[in-house]
Scaffold this active site. Sequence first.
Site, PDB file in Angstrom:
ATOM      1  N   ASP A  12      28.551  -0.149  14.794  1.00 10.43           N
ATOM      2  CA  ASP A  12      29.244  -0.245  16.091  1.00 10.43           C
ATOM      3  C   ASP A  12      29.037  -1.647  16.669  1.00 10.43           C
ATOM      4  OD1 ASP A  12      26.483   0.209  16.386  1.00 10.43           O
ATOM      5  OD2 ASP A  12      26.682   1.377  18.217  1.00 10.43           O
ATOM      6  N   HIS A 244      16.707  -4.244  16.281  1.00 15.66           N
ATOM      7  CA  HIS A 244      16.913  -2.858  15.821  1.00 15.66           C
ATOM      8  C   HIS A 244      17.656  -2.808  14.476  1.00 15.66           C
ATOM      9  CE1 HIS A 244      15.848  -1.343  19.839  1.00 15.66           C
ATOM     10  NE2 HIS A 244      16.678  -2.230  20.354  1.00 15.66           N
TER      11      HIS A 244
HETATM   12  O1  NOS Z   1      18.614  -0.086  26.641  1.00 16.43           O
HETATM   13  C1  NOS Z   1      19.484   0.233  25.844  1.00 16.43           C
HETATM   14  N1  NOS Z   1      20.405   1.150  26.144  1.00 16.43           N
HETATM   15  C2  NOS Z   1      21.377   1.496  25.268  1.00 16.43           C
HETATM   16  N2  NOS Z   1      21.492   0.991  24.054  1.00 16.43           N
HETATM   17  C3  NOS Z   1      20.604   0.079  23.681  1.00 16.43           C
HETATM   18  C4  NOS Z   1      19.591  -0.335  24.532  1.00 16.43           C
HETATM   19  N3  NOS Z   1      18.877  -1.244  23.914  1.00 16.43           N
HETATM   20  C5  NOS Z   1      19.414  -1.375  22.701  1.00 16.43           C
HETATM   21  N4  NOS Z   1      20.466  -0.583  22.574  1.00 16.43           N
HETATM   22  C6  NOS Z   1      21.320  -0.431  21.389  1.00 16.43           C
HETATM   23  O2  NOS Z   1      21.054   0.861  20.846  1.00 16.43           O
HETATM   24  C7  NOS Z   1      20.496   0.763  19.534  1.00 16.43           C
HETATM   25  C8  NOS Z   1      19.002   1.026  19.575  1.00 16.43           C
HETATM   26  O3  NOS Z   1      18.714   2.129  20.303  1.00 16.43           O
HETATM   27  C9  NOS Z   1      20.807  -0.622  19.065  1.00 16.43           C
HETATM   28  O4  NOS Z   1      22.052  -0.597  18.367  1.00 16.43           O
HETATM   29  C10 NOS Z   1      20.932  -1.434  20.319  1.00 16.43           C
HETATM   30  O5  NOS Z   1      21.879  -2.449  20.236  1.00 16.43           O
END
Ligand code: NOS
Length: 320
Positions: A12, A244
């Site tokens: 994504d 991540h």
């Molecule tokens: O704080 C957040 N809220 C929502 N999505 C996030 C946040 N930080 C990172 N990601 C996104 O969700 C995945 C890891 O959980 C990663 O794809 C990152 O880009």
Amino acid sequence: MAELKKIIIDTDPGVDDAMAIFLALQSPEVEVIGLTTIYGNVYTTLATRNALHLLEIAGRTDIPVAEGSHLTITKGTKLRIADFVHGTDGLGNQNFPPPKGKAIEQSAVDFLIQQTSLYPGKVTVVALGPLTNIALAIQADPAFIKNVGQIVLLGGAFSVNGNVNPAAEANIFGDPDAADIVFTSGADILAIGINITHQVILTDADRDKLAESSGKFAQYLCKILDVYFSYHHDAYSTKGVYLHDPTTILAAVDPSLITYVEGVVRVQTVGITRGLTLFYNKQKRFGEVTEWSDKPTVKVAVTVDAPAVVKLVMDRLMNS
Ligand SMILES: O=c1[nH]cnc2c1ncn2[C@@H]1O[C@H](CO)[C@@H](O)[C@H]1O
């Protein structure tokens, strides 16, 4: 020459997805045989556009992109899109021109089923977003869980707080029903949760090094990293960003970078803890049947060699 590990990246994109895709293309141990798209950091239509764009930047338009689901598996929930992490275009608000190429006619689910049946046991699916496409493939074809080599997924918060709320990590929260189907499917699964990825940080100083290098991927990424860095400064007060998706790709490329334990994972699908991943470590024999009884086990990463991951990320992006 040893056969390369074939991988399909379900993605994504997303700033850290862009990094992960470039890293995979720079990894001589693997052959990327396709990208499938999903909502999460952006809506699915934009994910497809960004996947095509990134492959054009990389000069790899030979790799097919198959568009995935626009809805969660129950079709009932409002999507949660993390554009506040990645920018409204998913790639740091750079307003890149539209890609020239198009997604293939085949859907992501059909592509996953077809490729894994063409190369049984040989394809690793690296899932970087919510697990809708993977769960749909499992439901559509009972042979998929046998044919897929391994599913390495970025998802869950094992014994730590989530990043959407204290209970849930974003990818699992995106489609908890799909995640529970995947975790209990019996496929060979390796889960990389944010308990792992929050240990792997690209610092402000690392970013400066990327900017100074002449690597084409390093240069491109430095253009799109601002929003992602600002978000981390505001949300976590870290001097850097969590890697991540790159960590998850590298766990698929070189499993010796992590260690894991095995047990049953169930996902909470309702209530205030919707999206919670709960691992049963089998240390207690319960007298009664539980929702974890008689379910197949999965692998859950528990340690990571973070300096080695960051070094690989830096080296492979700078030497591009
Ligand atoms: O704080 C957040 N809220 C929502 N999505 C996030 C946040 N930080 C990172 N990601 C996104 O969700 C995945 C890891 O959980 C990663 O794809 C990152 O880009």
